[in-house]
Scaffold this active site. Sequence first.
Site, mmCIF file in Angstrom:
data_model
loop_
_atom_site.group_PDB
_atom_site.id
_atom_site.type_symbol
_atom_site.label_atom_id
_atom_site.label_comp_id
_atom_site.label_asym_id
_atom_site.label_seq_id
_atom_site.Cartn_x
_atom_site.Cartn_y
_atom_site.Cartn_z
ATOM 1 N N SER A 1 -11.378 -0.759 -0.129
ATOM 2 C CA SER A 1 -10.182 -0.615 0.148
ATOM 3 C C SER A 1 -10.363 -0.880 1.914
ATOM 4 O O SER A 1 -9.375 -1.596 2.594
ATOM 5 C CB SER A 1 -9.228 0.679 0.137
ATOM 6 O OG SER A 1 -8.709 0.760 -1.192
ATOM 7 N N HIS B 1 -3.042 6.183 3.538
ATOM 8 C CA HIS B 1 -4.055 5.147 3.111
ATOM 9 C C HIS B 1 -3.581 3.821 4.052
ATOM 10 O O HIS B 1 -4.291 3.228 4.258
ATOM 11 C CB HIS B 1 -4.103 4.939 1.527
ATOM 12 C CG HIS B 1 -5.139 4.041 0.899
ATOM 13 N ND1 HIS B 1 -4.909 2.603 0.748
ATOM 14 C CD2 HIS B 1 -6.375 4.074 1.000
ATOM 15 C CE1 HIS B 1 -6.042 2.035 0.319
ATOM 16 N NE2 HIS B 1 -6.961 2.957 0.388
ATOM 17 N N ASP C 1 0.975 -1.223 0.020
ATOM 18 C CA ASP C 1 0.015 -0.024 0.115
ATOM 19 C C ASP C 1 0.732 1.284 0.134
ATOM 20 O O ASP C 1 1.965 1.381 -0.824
ATOM 21 C CB ASP C 1 -0.903 -0.198 1.258
ATOM 22 C CG ASP C 1 -2.294 0.745 0.903
ATOM 23 O OD1 ASP C 1 -2.341 1.940 0.882
ATOM 24 O OD2 ASP C 1 -3.309 0.049 0.735
#
Length: 604
Positions: free
Chosen positions: A417, A212, A168
Amino acid sequence: MVPTLKSQKPAGRNERHSAAWGKRLSMALLLVTSMAYGQARNPASLQSRPFSGRFAPELTQLANRLGASSNKTVHVIVQYKQAPQAAAESRMQNAGGRLSRRLNLIRGRAYEVPASALAALANDPEVEFVSVDHPLKGMDDYTDAAMNVSAAWNSGYDGTGIGVAVIDSGINDNHTDLWDSTQSTSRVVYHQDFTGTTVYSGYHLVYDLYGHGTHVAGIIGGNGYKSSGRYAGVAPNVNLIDLRVLDANGAGSDSMVIAAIQQAIALKNTYNIKVINLSLGRGIAVGYAQDPLCQAAEAAWKAGIVVVAAAGNFGRISVNGSNGYGTVAAPGNDPLVLTVGAMKSMNTYSRTDDLIASYSSKGPTTYDHVVKPDIVAPGNLVVSLDAHWSTLEGEFPANEVAGNYTNHDYFTLSGTSMATPAVAGGVALLLQQHPSITPDQVKARLMKTAYKTFPTSSISTDTTTGQTYTSYYDLFTVGAGYMDLSAALGNNDTAPAAVGSALSPTAIYNSSTGTVTITNGNSTIDPSSVVWGTSVVWGSSVVWGTNVAGSSVVWGSSVVWGSSVTSGFSVVWGSSTDVAGSSVVWGSSLLGANGAFTDTDDEQ
């Protein structure tokens, strides 16, 4: 060409998307790599040459636009028939190419080459297939209650000893929710950057510049230390392996992700890596068998690592009445990986009122018509860790969670996600209970035991535009059902051991009968087994229709994807050779699909 995928969504009432974010998403969906290379200078067509079969269709089109003498550079991934030797790299260098990465996992190399060198690649007898090195991007406290996580914790399972690789934007492990129970040692046991960008913000060491990956890591394995357990992740004592492939803007590429997967396999025994989390993706340009990103994911699966991937957030896209079907992103389109869609908790702890998020991407997959997603999990308004000094924190300060927590330690995001790490954490708990089961057995067990009680349909409304979205609870929307950890941990079936391969099945449209049926993707799977039985895995109440010629018919017919005479039908069920069909969904300006996407806002 295919666009980048932007999966996380700003939070608000139910499903929140700010106007600015919506515009950015719409723009991202319309971006195509071909625009970056200008207009064609030479009309000579590669398609007429005998080597065109080695090129992905989009690359052939791009080469046509640029012309054989162009010096414009193209980022490509070359898959070779055999493990490439130094001579292969030398040939590319002599043709003007520059080596970016060695991708031994897929017998490949990533190159930056001038368009004039593409012919040399196409004529190289050692080359198997050449594709674009695509850009890609990354794709919450009711999560634990909806999946029955407390049952796992009460049984003593917390992920201890299991390693989960988070591929990620990085993990900021200065957040104490990622430390061990003594609050002295980080459980992020390894960091590696594949983006080549800085990890400093002022004097602060920042592994996650975007924000994120830290949020994803918290859903998998945060221990809730700073919230007295309220915002604990699914597997609160798991070890995390940070493989950074997204930069400060949430952008990366196929080759970065493939290199990270390659490293996860190399580190498998060192850190007992049993799970890879891929909360990222992009559009589909070729079938999964030729896609290097999918092939890398398969290699990890075959190495004994469960690969959990986001389905994507394109479920609201209705091209010519397709109602969001056919929008699953890569690598979630691969039949081996465990692909996850997103549910809404509806602000209650009970899952009985939970509904599908209208943005959650639906199958079947482009080109191959694989039945996806495999499973769904909570993914809307998920509270997890805030990455300080990150891009997301700066752009969406309203997403920071207020309360008796210092320095705004928690942040809210929505998307597949967020659903994906919920499942990845659950997989870690299952593997702690049964360390020797294979990825196929994990997938089969989770799908069989998934909660399968859904309404026939639900309607959501965009509070800004007033636009409504109708979702149907068929297998292309919710897969095998809602992840249920209590049921999965309590399942003692031995039949999955004989499965061999838990490939997701393929949907087949029969033009003579007008019906859609599914077929198992692997002949070693016993159709009557507990894993892929007629209704055991998928459920009989909302998925299956009338039995035709001994085959179960997929529920929905024209109410879901339109009749065979509508444009929407051809978008979803176009043949694998129909490049235009897939590009309508993914927005290729080469084929005139601009304007297919709309902004979104709050949903009721």
